[in-house]
Design a protein around this motif. Structure first.
Motif: not given
Length: 81
Positions: A29-33, A38-42, A62-63
């Motif tokens: 998901a982070a790659d798509k966005a 780590s930013y997405l996890q936060r 992305a989602l």
């Protein structure tokens, strides 16, 4: 013409639920966005609740999500930072 907000409030549990419903890992998901894992996890854990418009729009795209799907539920208190 209406300007976008300076930041968007995101709801971590809703974000995680949407990502998982698409069968994406945090990294995918982070790659798509175009954001870091780590930013997405936060965001998902609620450590971070605000996003600037460019990142927010990329994540929402992305989602394949709506603003309502990623926003805190109405009436839920938000933490001032």
């Amino acid at each position: 013409m209406e300007r976008p907000p300076a930041t968007y409030q995101v709801h971590g549990p809703a974000l995680r639920k949407r990502r998982k419903s698409l069968g994406l890992t945090v990294q995918e998901a982070a790659d798509k966005a175009g954001i870091s894992r780590s930013y997405l996890q936060r965001l998902e854990t609620g450590t971070r609740e605000q996003m600037g418009p460019p990142r927010y729009i990329r994540l929402r795209t992305a989602l394949d999500a709506t603003d309502e799907q990623l926003s805190p539920p109405p009436g839920e208190p938000t933490e001032e930072r």
